[in-house]
Design a protein around this motif. Sequence first.
Motif, PDB file in Angstrom:
ATOM      1  N   PRO A 197      18.605   7.707 -12.869  1.00 52.66           N
ATOM      2  CA  PRO A 197      18.081   6.392 -11.654  1.00 52.66           C
ATOM      3  C   PRO A 197      18.621   5.489 -11.771  1.00 52.66           C
ATOM      4  O   PRO A 197      19.562   5.277 -10.836  1.00 52.66           O
ATOM      5  N   ALA A 198      19.422   5.320 -12.579  1.00 53.12           N
ATOM      6  CA  ALA A 198      20.939   3.851 -12.237  1.00 53.12           C
ATOM      7  C   ALA A 198      21.716   4.267 -12.327  1.00 53.12           C
ATOM      8  O   ALA A 198      22.129   2.888 -11.546  1.00 53.12           O
ATOM      9  N   GLU A 201      20.540   3.965  -7.740  1.00 52.33           N
ATOM     10  CA  GLU A 201      20.010   2.988  -7.961  1.00 52.33           C
ATOM     11  C   GLU A 201      21.311   1.988  -7.797  1.00 52.33           C
ATOM     12  O   GLU A 201      22.163   1.229  -6.348  1.00 52.33           O
ATOM     13  N   LYS A 202      22.952   2.084  -8.626  1.00 57.10           N
ATOM     14  CA  LYS A 202      24.621   1.231  -8.389  1.00 57.10           C
ATOM     15  C   LYS A 202      24.774   1.773  -7.269  1.00 57.10           C
ATOM     16  O   LYS A 202      25.488   1.873  -6.675  1.00 57.10           O
ATOM     17  N   LYS A 204      23.388   3.115  -4.425  1.00 55.79           N
ATOM     18  CA  LYS A 204      22.759   2.902  -3.604  1.00 55.79           C
ATOM     19  C   LYS A 204      22.873   1.758  -3.248  1.00 55.79           C
ATOM     20  O   LYS A 204      23.242   0.712  -1.975  1.00 55.79           O
ATOM     21  N   GLN A 205      23.259   0.368  -4.226  1.00 57.54           N
ATOM     22  CA  GLN A 205      23.680  -0.835  -4.589  1.00 57.54           C
ATOM     23  C   GLN A 205      25.156  -0.458  -3.209  1.00 57.54           C
ATOM     24  O   GLN A 205      25.012  -1.518  -2.317  1.00 57.54           O
TER      25      GLN A 205
END
Length: 290
Positions: A197-198, A201-202, A204-205
């Motif tokens: 997930p990290a 999320e990275k 996506k950012q």
Amino acid sequence: MAITAALVKELRDSTGAGMMDAKKALTESNGDMEAAVDWLRTKGLAKAAKKSGRTAAEGLVAVAVDGGKGVAVEVNSETDFVAKNADFQKMVSGIAQTALGVGDVDALKAADMGGKTVEQTVTDAVAVIGENMSVRRMAGIEGDSVVNYVHNAAADGMGNIGVLVAMKGDNAGFGRQVAMHIAAANPASLSEADLDPAVVEKEKQVQMDIARESGKPEAVIEKMIIGRMKKYMAEVTLLNQQFVVNPDLTVAKAAEEAGVEITGYVRLAVGEGIEKVEEDFAAEVAKLGG
């Protein structure tokens, strides 16, 4: 943090960015290499991923399969000459067979292989061959059936890249095609559910920061991100990738048509993730000359 020439070179080598852009990225991120890569990506000045081809370790990855269980083992050496050595290859093959009976690399090193532990066997080989070696890692997988593939084979069952594919059902020909696909495409995970997930999320950012550089409204950016993340998943997850044998199908759809379900895979490449130390040739000659 001081931005050294070595840091700038490392960032340039890993991203392909220009010298001034690399220096600015490191300055903006206070010397944090990962943050600097993300900064360059946001500005459109770097490739989507770091180059990972330069590695210090040589050696072999060996695979072994017994029924519904398979293992892949990486044994490193200092030079690729050793990987071509018949005694080294015989040892690596024996280590892979021994790995079928253990659960992790520490247990493998302590396991018996012909009256000695694997670790002692490697130590003895160092004394004979005259080059440092190590059992770096192993990975195992189980399924109804397990198929293996070795890329750039140096001998039977060992080469530069070793792949194992676990399936529900039995279709060895299709499994080998998938293993070859994995060797070439190097997916990050089996499916979206298996991705860290990290990491998601990275990414996506980073994609949001890239989109914001366009100056578009947030509502538009949100829609853009949905499409970009869908494309990202299709690129990095095995089941969603276009199958190299038939790009009109995803790997998941191809498996369905082949009458099997892919439940897992292992991919090990020699020297993966190890930074290569490059010496200046003239300086090395001068050093040898005293």
